[in-house]
Design a protein around this motif. Sequence first.
Motif, short mmCIF file in Angstrom:
data_model
loop_
_atom_site.label_atom_id
_atom_site.label_comp_id
_atom_site.label_asym_id
_atom_site.label_seq_id
_atom_site.Cartn_x
_atom_site.Cartn_y
_atom_site.Cartn_z
N PHE A 189 -7.65 7.50 -21.16
CA PHE A 189 -7.29 6.84 -19.90
C PHE A 189 -8.48 6.08 -19.33
CE2 PHE A 189 -7.20 7.01 -15.22
CZ PHE A 189 -6.16 6.10 -15.04
N GLU A 190 -9.67 6.69 -19.34
CA GLU A 190 -10.86 6.04 -18.77
C GLU A 190 -11.13 4.73 -19.51
OE1 GLU A 190 -10.68 9.28 -19.59
OE2 GLU A 190 -10.48 9.93 -17.49
N ASP A 191 -11.03 4.81 -20.84
CA ASP A 191 -11.24 3.63 -21.67
C ASP A 191 -10.20 2.56 -21.34
OD1 ASP A 191 -12.39 2.16 -23.78
OD2 ASP A 191 -10.76 2.79 -25.11
N TYR A 192 -8.96 3.00 -21.18
CA TYR A 192 -7.83 2.11 -20.87
C TYR A 192 -8.07 1.38 -19.55
CZ TYR A 192 -3.00 1.28 -19.10
OH TYR A 192 -1.85 0.75 -18.54
N GLU A 193 -8.41 2.16 -18.53
CA GLU A 193 -8.60 1.57 -17.21
C GLU A 193 -9.77 0.57 -17.23
OE1 GLU A 193 -9.50 4.33 -14.06
OE2 GLU A 193 -8.38 3.15 -12.60
N ALA A 194 -10.85 0.94 -17.92
CA ALA A 194 -12.02 0.07 -17.96
C ALA A 194 -11.74 -1.21 -18.74
CB ALA A 194 -13.20 0.82 -18.60
N ARG A 195 -11.06 -1.05 -19.88
CA ARG A 195 -10.75 -2.25 -20.67
C ARG A 195 -9.77 -3.17 -19.94
NH1 ARG A 195 -12.03 -2.10 -26.37
NH2 ARG A 195 -13.06 -0.12 -26.79
N LEU A 196 -8.83 -2.58 -19.24
CA LEU A 196 -7.91 -3.40 -18.46
C LEU A 196 -8.68 -4.22 -17.44
CD1 LEU A 196 -4.70 -1.35 -17.58
CD2 LEU A 196 -4.90 -3.36 -19.03
N LYS A 197 -9.64 -3.57 -16.80
CA LYS A 197 -10.41 -4.29 -15.78
C LYS A 197 -11.14 -5.47 -16.42
CE LYS A 197 -12.37 -2.79 -11.55
NZ LYS A 197 -12.77 -1.57 -10.85
N HIS A 253 -9.04 -8.32 -16.81
CA HIS A 253 -8.55 -8.85 -15.53
C HIS A 253 -7.25 -8.21 -15.04
CE1 HIS A 253 -11.43 -12.01 -16.71
NE2 HIS A 253 -11.71 -11.97 -15.42
N VAL A 254 -7.17 -6.89 -15.17
CA VAL A 254 -6.04 -6.17 -14.58
C VAL A 254 -6.61 -4.99 -13.79
CG1 VAL A 254 -4.01 -4.76 -15.03
CG2 VAL A 254 -4.46 -6.78 -16.45
N LEU A 255 -6.31 -4.95 -12.50
CA LEU A 255 -6.63 -3.78 -11.69
C LEU A 255 -5.41 -2.87 -11.74
CD1 LEU A 255 -8.37 -5.00 -8.40
CD2 LEU A 255 -9.41 -3.87 -10.38
N LEU A 256 -5.56 -1.72 -12.36
CA LEU A 256 -4.42 -0.86 -12.62
C LEU A 256 -3.83 -0.22 -11.36
CD1 LEU A 256 -2.61 0.61 -14.68
CD2 LEU A 256 -4.35 2.41 -14.77
N ASP A 257 -4.71 0.19 -10.47
CA ASP A 257 -4.26 0.99 -9.33
C ASP A 257 -3.76 0.10 -8.18
OD1 ASP A 257 -3.93 2.70 -7.23
OD2 ASP A 257 -5.81 3.78 -7.54
N PRO A 258 -2.48 0.23 -7.80
CA PRO A 258 -1.95 -0.64 -6.74
C PRO A 258 -2.69 -0.46 -5.42
CG PRO A 258 -0.31 1.03 -7.40
CD PRO A 258 -1.45 1.12 -8.36
N GLU A 259 -3.19 0.75 -5.17
CA GLU A 259 -3.93 0.95 -3.91
C GLU A 259 -5.25 0.20 -3.94
OE1 GLU A 259 -4.09 4.70 -2.25
OE2 GLU A 259 -1.97 5.12 -2.64
N GLU A 260 -5.86 0.17 -5.11
CA GLU A 260 -7.12 -0.57 -5.24
C GLU A 260 -6.86 -2.06 -5.02
OE1 GLU A 260 -9.13 0.19 -8.93
OE2 GLU A 260 -10.68 -1.30 -8.51
N ARG A 261 -5.74 -2.54 -5.57
CA ARG A 261 -5.41 -3.96 -5.36
C ARG A 261 -5.16 -4.24 -3.89
NH1 ARG A 261 -2.08 -2.90 -9.84
NH2 ARG A 261 -0.17 -3.18 -8.62
N ALA A 262 -4.40 -3.35 -3.24
CA ALA A 262 -4.09 -3.55 -1.82
C ALA A 262 -5.37 -3.51 -0.99
CB ALA A 262 -3.10 -2.50 -1.35
#
Lengths: 754, 309
Positions: A197-205, A208-217
């Motif tokens: 998951f950590e790798d997934y979230e970091a690679r997404l970032k 250019h994808v912020l996974l967490d909707p709260e972070e985007r908001a």
Amino acid sequence: MPNLLIELFSEEIPARMQAQAAETLRKNVTDGLVEAGLTYAGAKAFSTPRRLTLAVEGLLGESPDIREERKGPKVGAPEKAIEGFLRGAGVSREALEERETPKGAVYFATIEKTGRPAEEIVAEVLEAVIRGFPWPKSMRWGAGSLRWVRPLHSILCLLDDESGARTVPLTIDGIEAGDSTEGHRFMSKGRFSVASFEDYEARLKRAHVLLDPEERADHIWQEATNRAFARGLEVVEDKGLLREVAGLVEWPVVLMGEIDEEFLELPPEVLQTSMKEHQKFFSVKSPKTGRIERFVTVANRETADNGATILAGNQKVLSARLADAKFFWENDLRVAKAGMEDWVDGLSSVTFHAKLGSQAERVTRIAALAREIAPHVGADPDKAEEAARIAKADLRSEMVGEFPELQGAMGRYYALEAGRDADVADACRDHWKPLGQDDSVPSAPVSVAVALADKIDTLTGFWAIDEKPTGSKDPYALRRAALGVIRLVLGNGIRVELVQQLLFGRCFDHLFSIKELHILNDELNAAMVTVQSRKKPQPESFSDWRNVIEEVQNSEGQIEAFESRIAAVNRAYQKARIIATNLLAFFHDRLKVHLKGEGIRYDVIDACLAMEGSDDLALLVKRAEALSDFLKTDDGENLTQGFKRANNILTQAEEKDGVEYSFGADIKFAETDAEKALFAALDAADARIKPAMEAEEFAEAMRAMASLRAPVDAFFEAVQINAESDVLRRNRLNLLSRIRSVCSGVADLSRLEG
Amino acid sequence: MAEKQSRPTSFQEIILRLQAYWSAQGCAIMQPYDMEVGAGTFHPATTLRSLGSKPWAAAYVQPSRRPTDGRYGDNPNRLQHYYQFQVLIKPSPPDLQALYLGSLEAIGIDMEMHDIRFVEDDWESPTLGAWGLGWEVWCDGMEVSQFTYFQQVGGHDCHPVSGELTYGLERLAMYVLGVDHVMDMPFNDPQAPIALSYGDVFRQTEQEYSRWNFDVADTEVLLRHFEEAEAECARILAEPAEDPKTGQRIVMAHPAYDQCIKASHIFNLLDARGVISVTERQAYIGRVRSLAKLCADAFVQTEAGGYAA
């Protein structure tokens, strides 16, 4: 212990569905895992426009072995029963064991389930979750039969632990689960694999994808307020819009733009609504003037020109939209300045409800009712009626036609343009309120009168035609209307007997129409004049009418001609009475829910509802609040116990003896000090309670009641009620009766629980 | 994705590029249907061909008429006659979104500079008894297309599902060409010896039709035509499948559907004339819908509709 990562990658998921879908994914998958024996330490779900993601931490690597014994049918039971048992237990005939029990020989089966690896369970659970996913609306695509909210493209399903990551083998409708995903639609190219998951979230970032909707908001809000602040402006807060916009982008880029000068004079509500509804823009206003001067839009990408092209395009679209709004506003102003007559007249061609007539008829009823309510709320009756007559006019305006949510707000502007008083104009805006739990309650008298009239007309109308809310169905928002009435009454301390003063008359009117009653009355009068050669006084109230009708019924002669119509009036009277009472019960239910929210127990409200005057909601609540506070004290709790004890003994004795002990106890038969002290305490309490009740000083009345606690306790301690002497027994029962009557003056304590 | 494209210079160039692009993607480039319709969806290449199991891929321009939207040619983007570009592919290919984005690049929209968004917008046509899920596509906040996965047409479940794209050509072209008023938009090459603007081609017709639609059309005649089309549609479909003359099985789905289209357009005209009340409106829509359903029922009984004898 492995961690589990799931990503369901699809075409754009509607923003309004994302949060619920992520939560459903989390709940359904983890529930399924736990049911299959896989517990876990933690789980979190995320969503973007194109993906639902679930990360489960600390999952069991395999489910535990299970050994379970199951009792089956008797030996010799019908073959069908045995077969059914075998099927249910999943064992073969040979594996059954016969065992002697006190009831004879019985089959037993031993079910053994060996633990299964997490991979297998995860694959099964995920497939079931995907196939049964409760989207509000789902679809098929291509030649497949799978349903999803939009075409589902890929599934990432990965278990990882110290030994590394492994893909969970799973194929659904030709989609094979893997360990890879995609980044941003435009700012990233190709697929990439992930290991955790950590790798997934970091690679997404990085893609250019912020996974967490709260972070985007948070990012959007932070950037928007910073940009506004830099220009001495502030962003108009709108949490719903923020959530929605965060669901429209994977890589939020905040841009602030200008509104053409020519539109700045539009009412701020219009600018805000137009920008929000059509463009999903935030409004940016000047803190000094409150004027909306700029907008914030959120793009889904960075560009070489820092968003200049995107902003220019958005600005152009906005200008076209606002040009429409301005066109509506200017057309509306012409009608408003001319007095709004066109709109008021136009309401007669708008149906409110097939059985409740047009909007114009409704307005006429509301206006009459607002006038009637005005004195109760300290409003000028003329103004209340005037406001009610024009309060719905803006429904006919072009602006409200385009933006229904501006109803009321536009009404106020147009009323002012029409030269009406400010309090009349405010009532046009505020009579819709309170719209929800969090909406404010109007307090200006004219607004309150019209708001109440509007809601009571609606409630009595739908009750009269028997379209009440059922279960979750409440298409006319009648629960909200009832709660609105409650909050208006309580919030403004309005003292009114709901049934007698408001509901009954309206229910009758919906059933028979007071206009018809007037006509009937006039005809009756005319008939009476010829019969009795005298003119009847014009009846003013329902009871006057009733008298007229009765008198007419008793008289002879030409009145026969009216008989069926009089019978109809009588029927309407009976029915209106029943409906109004039924509606009051609905108010009481809503009130209970409302007061529950304020920390007042249901049984406390029931104890107060049993008292007279329970259709005066303000009085009812005053009483309930006092009782609720009283019960939180030691004295209150104990006195209630004492009361219940007295009441129980008394009730039993009364049932047994077949008499009511309310004759009045006599102190001369008092034997013990405790008994004498109770007499004295009751006298003293009585003397305090009566005036307190008259002044509606419930707290004071209850304090007086509380003073009875010690004497009542002492009395029960020292005195045997069922004395040998019949005289003494009767006297003591009569004394209990005094406890009952003193306590019952405040509330029906017998309805309290515990 | 395609190479970066130069910017087009005229309305017709955008149409030509869309045709070339979808042709390259394997679509049959069809011509407009020769009847008055309210939208490209009404073309039988979409409505009827989205039914049944046979694969299909078509793209075409469809002149569309919305009599109530007439503004005598004055409004910058409202017209009673306008063009839609329509793509229908059955079954919907898995990369339809990417194909669509490619078409935007083909007409000169640079994906690196613009913000393209798919915003929830479910499509429903009460007159066709059809609905689907999809989006409106935004380019920098402006709606440039409708993107729909058909779920039901004429009351029939779509199996397989068609992917449908609808481009509002005038609005899209105005955006790409940077024009503020539709009448100012170059229709052909602005460098051509005889350069024509959209206004040169259509201003006068917008005026003429606006007047006729709103004030002059004979409502009695129209009402009669509506009834006639409705009756004819039902009559055609009531004929037995076997043609007594040729002895062949000939279900006349298309001729019947023509009558349905006709009824639908006449209803739109009557609506513009303001002779249909709010309550009647629903009834008329219901009547057209039942025709559409009958035609859909008939089409699935034809070879193109997947009927196997």
